[in-house]
Enzyme design. Structure first.
Site, PDB file in Angstrom:
ATOM      1  N   ASP A   1       9.147   3.048   2.225  1.00  0.00           N
ATOM      2  CA  ASP A   1       7.936   3.808   2.537  1.00  0.00           C
ATOM      3  C   ASP A   1       7.668   3.628   4.027  1.00  0.00           C
ATOM      4  O   ASP A   1       7.155   2.600   4.461  1.00  0.00           O
ATOM      5  CB  ASP A   1       6.763   3.298   1.687  1.00  0.00           C
ATOM      6  CG  ASP A   1       5.461   4.056   1.980  1.00  0.00           C
ATOM      7  OD1 ASP A   1       5.404   4.756   3.012  1.00  0.00           O
ATOM      8  OD2 ASP A   1       4.511   3.928   1.178  1.00  0.00           O
TER       9      ASP A   1
ATOM     10  N   PHE B   1       0.861  -1.187   0.000  1.00  0.00           N
ATOM     11  CA  PHE B   1       0.000   0.000   0.000  1.00  0.00           C
ATOM     12  C   PHE B   1       0.892   1.231   0.000  1.00  0.00           C
ATOM     13  O   PHE B   1       1.617   1.484   0.958  1.00  0.00           O
ATOM     14  CB  PHE B   1      -0.958   0.053   1.200  1.00  0.00           C
ATOM     15  CG  PHE B   1      -1.856   1.261   1.110  1.00  0.00           C
ATOM     16  CD1 PHE B   1      -2.992   1.225   0.322  1.00  0.00           C
ATOM     17  CD2 PHE B   1      -1.527   2.454   1.747  1.00  0.00           C
ATOM     18  CE1 PHE B   1      -3.802   2.354   0.184  1.00  0.00           C
ATOM     19  CE2 PHE B   1      -2.330   3.584   1.609  1.00  0.00           C
ATOM     20  CZ  PHE B   1      -3.467   3.529   0.837  1.00  0.00           C
TER      21      PHE B   1
ATOM     22  N   LYS C   1       2.093  11.139   7.326  1.00  0.00           N
ATOM     23  CA  LYS C   1       1.274  10.829   8.505  1.00  0.00           C
ATOM     24  C   LYS C   1       1.766  11.530   9.786  1.00  0.00           C
ATOM     25  O   LYS C   1       1.544  12.717   9.915  1.00  0.00           O
ATOM     26  CB  LYS C   1       1.154   9.310   8.674  1.00  0.00           C
ATOM     27  CG  LYS C   1       0.386   8.690   7.492  1.00  0.00           C
ATOM     28  CD  LYS C   1      -0.327   7.399   7.823  1.00  0.00           C
ATOM     29  CE  LYS C   1      -1.333   7.080   6.732  1.00  0.00           C
ATOM     30  NZ  LYS C   1      -0.938   6.021   5.825  1.00  0.00           N
TER      31      LYS C   1
END
Ligand SMILES: *Cc1c(COP(=O)(O)O)cnc(C)c1O
Length: 403
Positions: A232, A147, A261
């Site tokens: 990531d 993802f 985030k």
């Protein structure tokens, strides 16, 4: 329609959202009105323990007072200059974040997906200019179950049908290998391989933790073949897994960190690609950009958010509290529906034999907010500022749901 100041009931708000908002999410029906630390409150004053943390964007907890103060102070001075002009926050943000990451350069963006896109562009341009890959032939290796966000390019190399269907045609140049299999990486590398893009732990896929030694093995393979290792760490970074970055759990320094985030502690979308001069040096003026990327409000918020992770030793808290929580759940949570309980720091999966949604709904009724991930997994990822007492209380509610 005129705006009314009369309070609108939660039920009515849900109906309005269903009518006027696109249905690209399936949220639990709690309407959050305010939040503080690990707790959120609805309009009726009921409180819920947040065990999702906005997918780890809230490592520092909701409305952290220091980040809030930085936001207010900066919002009253200057919020946006665009990169057409310089501002007094961007230089310090870049310097401080590069130092934290033990890297040399920072390229700020807004959302996680934009940072992933930025890393892809950097890797391709690096491949052409530094590795002499023939024009338009660069390949990037990715893992199944990845993802990395929701842009058309990114969903094009997803293996999840729900993310892809109806959104093609997709960008070529991506090669998919199984996650956790270092030999598969070596076998997939060709002279055209520019980079390996991966998550050190696959969170959205259901908190899939690779075998021990995997990160070191892929780092060695990338080094040997002159392939960029692009981690990531949008969800795993900034303390979540018990280290500042999940790669550092195996003493691996990737060529590229992709962050987002918790980089802004839940206040404002801030993301960044952090790397070397060799990699980020491929961008010349005009080759890449973002109107809001690197704006002074974002940089002031992110500088403080990163400082809070360090000052409050949130990675150490994740190690200690996560180890306790994992042991406690394994020792006291027994049910035929539970397949496995696994985790790393304060990122814990209760993997079920059946869909997790009904368990999440029951937990909500008991005051614990979780969201199922990949249908069968209950993810526990509370803010890293959570107290042990609150975690004990969450365990009691979990035991009640599985009783
Ligand atoms: C959330 C996430 C993204 C995308 O970030 P957005 O801000 O939602 O675009 C990318 N990669 C990982 C690992 C994520 O968890």
């Amino acid at each position: 329609m005129a705006h009314s100041t009369a309070p609108v009931s939660a039920e009515h708000l849900i109906a309005i959202e269903e009518e006027w908002g696109a249905h690209n999410y399936h949220p639990l029906d709690i309407v959050v009105e305010r939040a503080s630390g690990a707790w959120v409150y609805d309009a009726d004053g009921r409180r819920y323990l947040d065990c999702l943390s906005a997918y780890s964007a809230l490592n520092q907890g909701h409305c952290h007072p220091r980040i809030l103060a930085a936001l207010k102070e900066q919002a009253e001075r200057v919020t946006l200059t665009s990169r057409a002009f310089r501002n007094d926050q961007l230089p310090l943000f870049c310097q401080e974040l590069a130092a934290l990451c033990r890297m040399q350069m920072v390229l700020p963006m807004n959302t996680g997906a934009e940072a992933v896109e930025t890393a892809i562009k950097a890797a391709r341009r690096w491949g052409y200019t530094k590795k002499s890959i023939a024009p338009d032939q660069a390949e990037i290796i990715v893992c199944s179950n990845n993802f990395h966000g929701r842009t058309t390019t990114i969903v094009g190399f997803s293996s999840e049908p729900g993310y892809r269907e109806g959104f093609g045609p997709f960008t070529p140049g991506f090669v998919t290998i199984p996650f956790g299999d270092a030999a598969a990486l070596e076998a997939a590398i060709t002279p055209n391989t520019a980079a390996f893009l991966f998550e050190p732990i696959q969170c959205e896929a259901g908190i899939l933790i690779p075998p021990a030694g995997y990160l070191r093995a892929v780092a060695e393979i990338c080094k040997k073949h002159n392939v960029l290792l692009m981690a990531d760490e949008i969800q795993t970074g900034l303390g979540r897994t018990g280290a500042m970055f999940a790669c550092w759990r195996e003493d691996v320094q990737p060529d590229v960190f992709i962050l987002g985030k918790a980089l802004s502690g839940g206040f404002y979308p801030v993301s960044a690609v952090v790397s070397s001069r060799e990699v980020l040096g491929v961008f010349a003026p005009g080759t890449h950009g973002s109107t809001y990327g690197g704006n002074p409000l974002a940089c002031a918020v992110a500088r403080t958010a990163v400082q809070v992770v360090q000052d409050e030793r949130l990675a150490e808290r994740a190690t200690e509290l996560g180890a306790w929580l994992l042991a406690e759940l394994r020792a006291t949570l027994h049910h035929a529906a539970i397949q496995e309980i696994r985790g790393c720091g304060l990122l814990i999966a209760i993997d079920l034999h059946q869909p997790a949604r009904t368990y999440c709904e029951k937990l909500m009724q008991l005051g614990v907010l979780c969201k199922e991930t990949h249908s069968h997994v209950i993810r526990l990822a509370p803010p890293l500022v959570i107290s042990k007492e609150d975690l004990e209380w969450a365990c009691t509610q979990l035991r009640a749901v599985f009783a």
